[in-house]
Scaffold this motif. Structure first.
Motif, mmCIF file in Angstrom:
data_model
loop_
_atom_site.group_PDB
_atom_site.id
_atom_site.type_symbol
_atom_site.label_atom_id
_atom_site.label_comp_id
_atom_site.label_asym_id
_atom_site.label_seq_id
_atom_site.Cartn_x
_atom_site.Cartn_y
_atom_site.Cartn_z
ATOM 1 N N ALA B 139 60.962 -16.262 17.681
ATOM 2 C CA ALA B 139 60.804 -15.646 18.991
ATOM 3 C C ALA B 139 59.521 -16.336 19.908
ATOM 4 C CB ALA B 139 60.362 -13.890 18.828
ATOM 5 N N ILE B 140 58.233 -16.721 18.962
ATOM 6 C CA ILE B 140 57.439 -17.118 19.695
ATOM 7 C C ILE B 140 57.620 -18.619 20.236
ATOM 8 C CG2 ILE B 140 54.997 -17.838 19.425
ATOM 9 C CD1 ILE B 140 54.526 -15.429 17.644
ATOM 10 N N VAL B 141 58.525 -19.342 19.348
ATOM 11 C CA VAL B 141 58.987 -20.605 19.839
ATOM 12 C C VAL B 141 59.779 -20.650 20.941
ATOM 13 C CG1 VAL B 141 60.095 -22.728 18.833
ATOM 14 C CG2 VAL B 141 58.714 -21.771 17.572
ATOM 15 N N LEU B 142 60.533 -19.655 20.912
ATOM 16 C CA LEU B 142 61.721 -19.708 22.103
ATOM 17 C C LEU B 142 60.987 -19.142 23.452
ATOM 18 C CD1 LEU B 142 64.790 -18.153 20.443
ATOM 19 C CD2 LEU B 142 64.443 -20.634 21.122
ATOM 20 N N ILE B 143 59.901 -18.322 23.185
ATOM 21 C CA ILE B 143 59.144 -17.895 24.286
ATOM 22 C C ILE B 143 58.440 -18.984 24.829
ATOM 23 C CG2 ILE B 143 57.144 -16.446 25.060
ATOM 24 C CD1 ILE B 143 57.882 -14.423 23.259
ATOM 25 N N VAL B 144 57.857 -20.057 23.994
ATOM 26 C CA VAL B 144 57.099 -20.958 24.589
ATOM 27 C C VAL B 144 57.899 -22.082 25.114
ATOM 28 C CG1 VAL B 144 55.514 -22.945 23.904
ATOM 29 C CG2 VAL B 144 55.156 -20.617 23.025
ATOM 30 N N LEU B 145 59.101 -22.462 24.571
ATOM 31 C CA LEU B 145 60.002 -23.388 25.115
ATOM 32 C C LEU B 145 60.638 -23.030 26.153
ATOM 33 C CD1 LEU B 145 61.464 -24.928 21.839
ATOM 34 C CD2 LEU B 145 59.550 -25.852 23.351
ATOM 35 N N LEU B 146 61.599 -21.667 26.235
ATOM 36 C CA LEU B 146 62.298 -21.443 27.311
ATOM 37 C C LEU B 146 61.858 -20.297 28.395
ATOM 38 C CD1 LEU B 146 65.566 -20.746 24.938
ATOM 39 C CD2 LEU B 146 64.851 -22.813 26.495
ATOM 40 N N GLY B 147 60.788 -19.507 27.875
ATOM 41 C CA GLY B 147 60.176 -18.507 28.704
ATOM 42 C C GLY B 147 59.020 -19.166 29.473
ATOM 43 N N VAL B 148 58.235 -19.802 28.796
ATOM 44 C CA VAL B 148 57.140 -20.377 29.633
ATOM 45 C C VAL B 148 57.211 -21.705 30.138
ATOM 46 C CG1 VAL B 148 54.465 -20.904 29.135
ATOM 47 C CG2 VAL B 148 55.689 -18.726 27.945
ATOM 48 N N GLN B 149 57.448 -22.715 29.267
ATOM 49 C CA GLN B 149 57.551 -24.065 29.732
ATOM 50 C C GLN B 149 58.646 -24.240 30.809
ATOM 51 O OE1 GLN B 149 55.405 -26.112 28.575
ATOM 52 N NE2 GLN B 149 54.673 -25.100 26.961
ATOM 53 N N THR C 260 45.989 -13.937 21.998
ATOM 54 C CA THR C 260 45.013 -14.639 22.477
ATOM 55 C C THR C 260 45.353 -15.830 23.296
ATOM 56 O OG1 THR C 260 44.282 -15.787 20.587
ATOM 57 C CG2 THR C 260 43.296 -13.638 21.099
ATOM 58 N N THR C 261 45.850 -17.032 22.561
ATOM 59 C CA THR C 261 45.924 -18.261 23.313
ATOM 60 C C THR C 261 47.163 -18.769 23.157
ATOM 61 O OG1 THR C 261 45.276 -18.983 21.057
ATOM 62 C CG2 THR C 261 43.615 -18.734 22.572
ATOM 63 N N LEU C 262 48.276 -17.848 23.039
ATOM 64 C CA LEU C 262 49.532 -18.628 23.253
ATOM 65 C C LEU C 262 49.933 -19.375 24.075
ATOM 66 C CD1 LEU C 262 52.341 -18.269 21.892
ATOM 67 C CD2 LEU C 262 53.019 -16.493 23.284
ATOM 68 N N PHE C 263 49.499 -19.023 25.509
ATOM 69 C CA PHE C 263 49.998 -19.893 26.513
ATOM 70 C C PHE C 263 49.042 -21.147 26.933
ATOM 71 C CE2 PHE C 263 51.806 -15.568 27.430
ATOM 72 C CZ PHE C 263 52.889 -16.115 27.284
ATOM 73 N N SER C 264 47.849 -20.869 26.346
ATOM 74 C CA SER C 264 46.670 -22.010 26.614
ATOM 75 C C SER C 264 46.905 -23.080 25.537
ATOM 76 C CB SER C 264 45.344 -21.656 26.743
ATOM 77 O OG SER C 264 45.287 -20.784 25.693
ATOM 78 N N GLU C 265 46.938 -22.545 24.205
ATOM 79 C CA GLU C 265 46.916 -23.342 23.058
ATOM 80 C C GLU C 265 48.109 -22.971 22.130
ATOM 81 O OE1 GLU C 265 45.105 -26.076 22.257
ATOM 82 O OE2 GLU C 265 44.066 -25.976 23.997
ATOM 83 N N PRO C 266 49.364 -23.277 22.497
ATOM 84 C CA PRO C 266 50.442 -22.973 21.633
ATOM 85 C C PRO C 266 50.237 -23.325 20.290
ATOM 86 C CG PRO C 266 51.209 -24.175 23.455
ATOM 87 C CD PRO C 266 49.772 -23.901 23.782
ATOM 88 N N LEU C 267 49.862 -24.652 20.325
ATOM 89 C CA LEU C 267 49.581 -25.197 18.829
ATOM 90 C C LEU C 267 49.052 -24.429 17.844
ATOM 91 C CD1 LEU C 267 48.628 -29.125 19.088
ATOM 92 C CD2 LEU C 267 50.617 -27.837 17.993
ATOM 93 N N LEU C 268 48.108 -23.247 18.396
ATOM 94 C CA LEU C 268 47.623 -22.453 17.334
ATOM 95 C C LEU C 268 48.652 -21.555 16.840
ATOM 96 C CD1 LEU C 268 44.152 -21.628 18.819
ATOM 97 C CD2 LEU C 268 44.573 -23.191 16.861
ATOM 98 N N ALA C 269 49.557 -21.284 17.362
ATOM 99 C CA ALA C 269 50.583 -20.503 16.844
ATOM 100 C C ALA C 269 51.489 -21.257 16.066
ATOM 101 C CB ALA C 269 51.325 -19.749 18.157
ATOM 102 N N VAL C 270 51.670 -22.583 16.241
ATOM 103 C CA VAL C 270 52.797 -23.390 15.815
ATOM 104 C C VAL C 270 52.326 -23.630 14.367
ATOM 105 C CG1 VAL C 270 53.605 -25.626 15.736
ATOM 106 C CG2 VAL C 270 53.712 -24.234 17.983
ATOM 107 N N PHE C 271 50.967 -23.922 14.080
ATOM 108 C CA PHE C 271 50.482 -24.258 12.754
ATOM 109 C C PHE C 271 50.986 -23.130 11.695
ATOM 110 C CE2 PHE C 271 47.379 -26.948 14.759
ATOM 111 C CZ PHE C 271 47.929 -28.130 14.530
#
Lengths: 385, 306, 699
Positions: B139-149, C260-271
């Motif tokens: 969900a988080i990956v998709l949110i970042v890729l499709l929703g935010v980016q 906290t930082t999902l939109f500014s630093e998505p890498l922190l969620a990725v790791f």
């Protein structure tokens, strides 16, 4: 004609000194095994919530005796209950009624340790050699299991005895370290025989021991069994559907149909002069490896298949397929009839209708048979269900 | 019929959850400032002075009349709030099941027909990923890729189906895909294995021997038989989907039962937890029943036995 | 009833028989070593495990204290950068792994310890114990696992111990059920019954026979469960009900980054997300690898799958179809010299190979046979001789992989079937050449009615409408002697007896009036009285309809009953061919004679020992290059083993593959001594069993 036959009822020296330990040996002269009116019923699951709970009668009152050192051949088709008889004798399934004796000891109600003690007197060899030995254990471990359980033998003593047993069944010593998947069916069946012999039993129950084997290996196992019987004086209950093999190895033959014995007696009598139509039909149905004889042989055609054991026919259980069925067969269960040759059969033909009075059924011509057989319908099936 | 004892065991287990809560439930209901008299009153009102099995009887009787108590957090009847939120959750579960079917069935079947080919390898890769990636990570990956980016799909919010089916579907895409991914992976693996087994079977060989076309042999004989085990697994997985809504609805801010039960668990609001769990369990059981019926159609042997 | 247990239709079961005496773990280890994916997964897990165990050694930072500026990018000091509070991300990831692994290992260890005894007991004992345990498992299974886990964790409070309990509640019922299922399956095995018949106590059987057998599935399951536990723990921590901050876990790191930082630093969620996914993937992959290594799953044919439904043909230079050019072998040369207008089907120089996973194994070599119009050709041999492979190869029904036809021709009316596409082959199958099989239960599709099978058989080949097809179907059922045919149409296979099912198979095979019926052990699974009915039926149908029949069986009695001409096979070759009366009266090959003598007959005196053929049939991997029967033959000379023995053709068309036999001789030489049902040879007794020969000199 066979020297062993004269020893009916007399004591056999057996394998050694060990028989006394297990049981009080009520009578050394007692037969190796005796079944009296043994019944086995299975209660089936209800077919629906309000449905009748069906009862499957696998064995419906079987009595037989296996003399020491002798072979009783038990013949029948699938659903006849012959394997259930073997398991009842081994007390692998609980009888619903009747008495089971092994070497004179009533084992019907034995449990736990006492039952296990008696089991050493009767051991079993199963049909499928590929699954009757633990695939994860080397052969020596499987063959040594009875020694460990019944004799509490140590590792060294066990290894020696397993070596002897392997030699006895004509397997090379190295095979003790092999796993079942490395051996052929015939070799495995010999290993299973070695395991069954390990505890020094008086009786081997052989449940279709050669049915899964090829012809060329089948003969090896049959010869071995005969050698062992001569050497050790062990009795066999030999179960098979192949009549010629049974006749070759047995002293007595019992024929089963739908949970009941229909004919029992000396092997040559049953084989040459069948007193029950089912025996005769079975004999004529086994194809003979001789085109001339096979094609000229008069066949006794049977209609349809064996009826379901949950709803066995009333009267004689065979009447639905019997080419000679009469009115009385539909109504009355035939009583035992003892022929002059010592065969006991359960068939009305001996006292009613043609009154065979012990003569073989093969004396009846097809013409004497009721009209519903013959013509192209010979091969016609008819579900009794 | 076998479901009645099962329902009783399950409801008792649900009820027992309450007994696990540490502390005195009466005190918890009455509030921290309550007098001993007030607590006693609560205890009597809620039958908390009776043995557990009697309490269960009362609870069962109330549940039978759709009275599942009041939420300790809001003081509202639990049933009312559930009725409002249930369509959201049910819709999400249904949408996820559809996603799982649409992705899982064709890939699993095709992979099973031609194992070792490119399609098989890529479906297995997809299945491997689907099984390994937790849905909240997906969900988080998709949110970042499709929703935010790229902003192609909405990442929060909900439109009732009755209001606008199109908007409902639009808002459901991401939650349903993330929730359905694991089930799709399971379906791929199941169907692939079942197809391989079935295509090995004697009756398939016999169907080829009659001169059957691939469409008939594979599409009719093999597929019908292979779908039986897959269907069973699918039925079992509905429970997992229902459970998964808790996380997914939280992430996508959907007003379903998930956030409701989650806050109830954290706040130890026992009646809510009991009620939602019971609803989920009953849903699962109804689905299992439907699957059984479908199974009877696929497998005549079962039909006769019933 | 001999079942082709060792027939080489699967490549795998065979090579284990050759593999030397190592246990299953040794074999599994060897197979696992050849699986790069599983090895990579294992390597990754070892690294993660070591990192978790040695966390304080490999990273200088504290997981809870700031180690640098907040949100620093990856650098030499901070390999993965720092988080919003300036804590080193790599350090937190490693410590989080420690937490995750600790919890999942405890969960799985406890789950195995608890569920193995429970599952064994329920599965082995059955009855009430089993019933109660399974109902409890059912109840748990209908709970949404996540809710149950959350509820337990939420009520007990976020302690590592409580997380373990919550996970345990969720994984236990499934594991108990799996172990119980395995135990039940093992209990049904004959070797467990054998142990009971020995008198072995139940606890011993459970510990020494059942437990080892369930060990490999349990190991596989535990491996996969480790992944599941990691996932579940991450979920709990993500929702704040598992590991609590500041102690890191992959789940709560993800939640922190998300909040906290999902939109500014998505890498922190990725790791942490990647860490979870990779670790679970590794456990799953290792689990799959172990499953393959233990041989638990059927993962489909090995190697690239060819087109379904037709055997692959890879003949080096196949001559154009109708031409009869260079003959593939000496035997074929002889056979090809006598073409006949009555020939319906001619198989020439057929070779079939199976891919065993260790290279191709030839299971059928240089096979020639001819079936004439309207005759019954019997094909007889023991299990593994290649008779069923031959039957399937003719209709190109051997599955590829592992099977492959690598030489020869199969001519039907001069058309080489090996050159046909699936579409063309479909017009042959069921119309020119029909088949019936050994097991009538599994050969009919359990999901379709009898009528469906019969209608389908017609509509595969002709565009008849359903009503016409139904009428013809009822006629067919009537033809094969099924009473109340119209009523049977709507029945399912499981409602019929074995004999009835085989009649239905025959009816479907006859639907399009084929010219050749291939019957592959059609009566082997039936009782003798039913076998007699089916043989009778086949014989009369064959005569009435004038079709040819290839009848495959292991039973010489059945051959004597039905065949006009007989081909005897041994170890993938034809060893003898003759008319049926000739064959039984004057068997020329020592193997044929051995077989005939090994069967007890009316003339064998009871108690007498049977003649035996020592040793066992060689496996395809170990076919000798010379005479394949030499090691079991009483007459073998040094010459026999030296080179391949050609199939010699006699004047009467009889063929024999033996150096010592004169195919055209009547009563001449070793091979031609008449047998005629006599158990012993007059005079000397060359086949008398000798006790020492019983030991396997072959092996």
């Amino acid at each position: 004609m066979n020297p062993v036959r004269t020893t009916i009822g007399t004591a056999q020296p057996a394998t050694g000194t060990d028989t006394a330990a297990a049981t009080a040996t009520p009578a050394a002269a007692a037969p190796a095994a005796r079944l009296v009116n043994v019944v086995k019923e299975y209660r089936l699951r209800r077919s629906s919530l309000f449905g009748r709970r069906e009862v499957l009668q696998a064995v419906g009152g079987v009595s037989l005796t296996i003399a020491r050192g002798e072979t009783l051949g038990l013949v029948g088709e699938s659903g006849s209950g012959k394997s259930t008889v073997a398991r009842l004798l081994m007390r692998l399934v609980e009888p619903t009624a009747g008495t089971i004796e092994i070497c004179g000891t009533d084992v019907t109600n034995l449990r736990g340790r006492a039952l296990r003690q008696v089991r050493r007197n009767a051991q079993m060899v199963f049909q499928d050699p590929y699954s009757s030995l633990d695939p994860l254990s080397p052969l020596k471990e499987s063959i040594g299991e009875p020694l460990r359980i019944h004799r509490r033998m140590g590792r060294r003593a066990r290894a020696d005895r397993v070596g002897e047993l392997l030699a006895q069944v004509n397997l090379r010593q190295q095979y003790g370290d092999r796993y079942p998947n490395e051996l052929s069916g015939g070799q495995l069946q010999r290993a299973a025989t070695a395991r069954a012999l390990a505890a020094g039993p008086e009786l081997l129950v052989l449940d279709e021991p050669v049915s899964a084997l090829d012809v060329s290996t089948q003969a090896q196992v049959i010869n071995l069994l005969q050698d062992l019987q001569e050497e050790l004086g062990v009795a066999y209950l030999f179960i098979a559907h192949d009549l010629s093999v049974v006749r070759h190895i047995s002293h007595q033959i019992a024929v089963m149909y739908l949970g009941r014995i229909v004919e029992i007696g000396p092997a040559d009598q049953v084989y040459e002069r069948p007193a029950h139509p089912y025996t005769a039909a079975l004999l004529s149905a086994v194809p003979v490896p001789d085109p001339v004889r096979q094609r000229s042989q008069t066949k006794i055609p049977l209609r349809g298949d064996i009826p379901s054991p949950t709803q066995p026919p009333a009267g004689c259980r065979f009447h639905t397929r019997c080419p000679f069925a009469m009115e009385i067969c539909r109504e009355q269960d035939p009583p035992p009839y003892r022929t002059p040759a010592g065969v006991t059969t359960y068939c009305h033909l001996h006292e009613h209708g043609p009154r065979l009075a012990g003569a073989p059924v093969t004396a009846l011509r097809p013409a004497e048979a009721p009209a519903h057989v013959g013509g192209k319908a010979a091969g016609k099936g008819d579900d009794a269900a | 019929m076998a479901m009645v004892p099962l329902a009783l065991i399950v409801s008792f287990a649900v009820f027992i959850l309450m007994a696990l809560v540490p502390g005195d439930p009466a005190r918890a209901i009455a509030g921290p400032e309550a007098t001993p008299e007030a607590i006693t009153a609560v205890r009597e009102e809620y039958h908390l002075d009776k043995p557990l099995i009697v309490q269960y009887g009362y609870w069962l009787r109330d549940a039978g009349t759709l009275d599942l108590g009041t939420s300790r957090a809001s003081g509202e009847p639990v049933v009312d709030e559930m009725a409002e939120r249930w369509p959201v959750t049910a819709g999400l579960v249904a949408a996820s099941a559809v996603v799982a079917m649409v992705v899982g069935v064709p890939l699993g079947v095709l992979a099973g027909i031609r194992p070792g080919r490119a399609l098989d390898n890529s479906s297995r890769l997809l299945a491997g990923i689907g099984m390994a990636v937790p849905n909240f990570v997906a969900a988080i990956v998709l949110i970042v890729l499709l929703g935010v980016q790229t902003r192609v799909l909405p990442i929060r919010g909900y439109v009732p189906f009755t209001q606008s089916p199109v908007d409902w579907a639009y808002h459901m895409v991401l939650p349903a895909v993330t929730l359905g991914l694991t089930l799709a992976a399971i379906m791929i693996r199941q169907l692939r294995a079942a197809m391989i087994d079935t295509l090995d079977s004697n009756f398939v060989r016999a169907a080829w021997a009659r001169g059957g076309s691939p469409r008939r042999v594979i599409g009719q004989h093999a597929l019908k038989n292979a779908s039986m085990p897959a269907l069973t697994v699918f039925g079992f997985s509905i429970a997992a989907l229902l459970g998964g809504t808790v996380i997914i609805e939280q992430i996508f801010s959907l007003p379903g039962l998930g956030p409701f039960v989650l806050s109830a668990i954290i706040g130890r609001d026992v009646p809510v937890v009991q009620a939602v769990t019971l609803l989920f369990v009953l849903t699962q059981m109804v689905v299992a029943l439907l699957i059984d019926l479908a199974y009877g159609w696929l497998n005549p042997k079962v039909r006769v036995a019933q | 009833m001999t079942v082709d247990v060792s027939s080489p239709t699967t490549g795998d079961g065979e090579d284990t028989r050759l593999a030397g005496g190592q246990g299953r773990f040794g074999r599994a280890f060897l197979r696992l070593r050849r699986n790069p994916l599983a090895l990579a997964a294992f390597g990754y897990l070892v690294i993660v495990g070591l990192a978790a165990a040695l966390a304080p050694v490999i990273t200088p930072y504290d997981y809870a204290e700031p180690a640098g500026p907040p949100l620093a990018p990856p650098s030499g000091d901070h390999w993965l950068g720092t988080d919003g509070l300036g804590r080193d991300v790599f350090t937190r990831l490693v410590y989080a792994g420690r937490v995750s692994l600790q919890i999942s290992l405890s969960v799985v260890a406890l789950a195995v310890l608890i569920s193995v005894p429970l599952g064994l007991l329920a599965g082995y004992r059955g009855g009430r114990v089993d019933y109660v345990m399974m109902r409890i498992c059912d109840a748990f299974a209908s709970f949404p696992a996540l809710i149950l886990m959350l509820a337990v964790a939420g009520i007990l409070g976020p302690e590592p111990r409580n997380t373990v309990i919550a996970l345990l509640v969720v994984v236990l019922p499934g594991l108990v059920r799996i172990i119980r299922g395995q135990a039940r399956a093992v209990r049904a095995e004959t070797f467990v019954e054998a142990s009971r018949s020995i008198g072995t106590p139940d606890w011993w059987i459970m510990a020494r026979r059942v437990l080892p057998s369930v060990a490999s599935p349990v190991i596989v399951q535990a491996t996969v469960l480790l992944g599941t536990a990691i996932l579940a723990e991450a979920g709990l921590s993500y929702l704040g009900l598992g590991t609590r901050l500041p102690k890191p876990s992959w789940g709560n790191m993800l939640r922190e980054a998300y909040d906290t930082t999902l939109f500014s630093e998505p890498l922190l969620a990725v790791f942490p997300g990647v860490a979870i996914a990779l670790t679970v993937l590794a456990f799953n992959t290792l689990g799959d690898g172990l499953r393959d290594a233990f041989g638990i799953a059927n993962d489909g044919p090995k190697g690239r799958s060819q087109r379904r439904g037709i055997t692959t043909v890879k003949v080096a230079d196949r001559p154009p179809a109708p031409a009869r050019a260079a003959s593939p072998g000496p035997g074929a040369a002889a056979a090809a010299s006598t073409p006949d207008s009555r020939d319906l089907l001619r198989v020439e120089g057929l070779r079939v190979e199976f891919d065993s996973g260790r290279g191709p194994v030839t299971v059928l070599e240089d096979l020639d046979l001819t079936i004439r119009q309207g005759e019954v050709l019997g094909l007889v041999g023991e299990s593994g001789c290649g008779k069923s492979v031959t039957a399937l190869a003719i209709n190109r029904l051997l599955p590829s992989p592992p099977g492959q036809i690598t030489a020869g021709r199969i001519l039907l009316d001069g058309v080489d079937l090996l050159g046909l596409s699936l579409r063309q082959m479909r017009r042959v199958r069921g119309r020119e050449i029909s088949m019936i099989f050994q097991d009538p239960m599994t050969s009919l599709d359990p999901a379709f009615t009898v009528g469906h099978h019969l209608v389908e058989a017609q509509r595969n080949h002709a565009s008849v409408d359903r009503a016409t097809a139904r009428r013809r179907a009822i006629e067919l059922l009537d033809l094969v002697g099924i009473p109340a045919a119209a009523r049977r149409m709507g029945q399912f296979p499981h409602e019929l007896s074995g004999g009835m099912r085989q009649r239905v198979m025959i009816a479907a095979a006859l639907a399009n009036n084929p010219r050749l019926l291939i019957a592959d052990e059609p009566t082997t699974a039936l009782d003798v009285t039913v076998q007699a009915q089916i043989l009778e039926l086949l014989r009369s149908l064959q005569q009435d309809l004038g079709m040819a029949m290839l009848f495959v069986t292991h039973d010489l009695g059945v051959i004597a009953d039905i065949a006009d001409r007989v081909v005897v096979m041994y170890a993938g070759q034809v060893v003898e061919e003759a008319g049926v009366h000739d064959l039984f009266a004057r068997p020329r090959h020592p193997y044929t004679r051995g077989l005939l003598r090994a069967m007890p007959s009316r003339l064998t005196p009871p108690g007498e020992r049977l003649a035996i053929i020592p040793g066992t049939v060689p496996l395809p991997q170990a076919f000798p290059s010379g005479c394949r029967f030499a090691s079991r033959c009483d007459h073998a000379t040094a010459d026999c083993a030296r080179q391949p023995v050609p199939l010699l053709v006699g004047a009467d068309g009889a063929r024999v593959r033996c150096l010592l036999a004169d195919p055209s001789a009547d009563a001449n030489g070793v091979a031609a001594a008449p047998l005629a049902g006599q158990p012993r040879l007059p005079g000397g007794e060359p086949f008398q069993p000798r006790a020492p020969r019983l030991t396997e000199e072959v092996r």
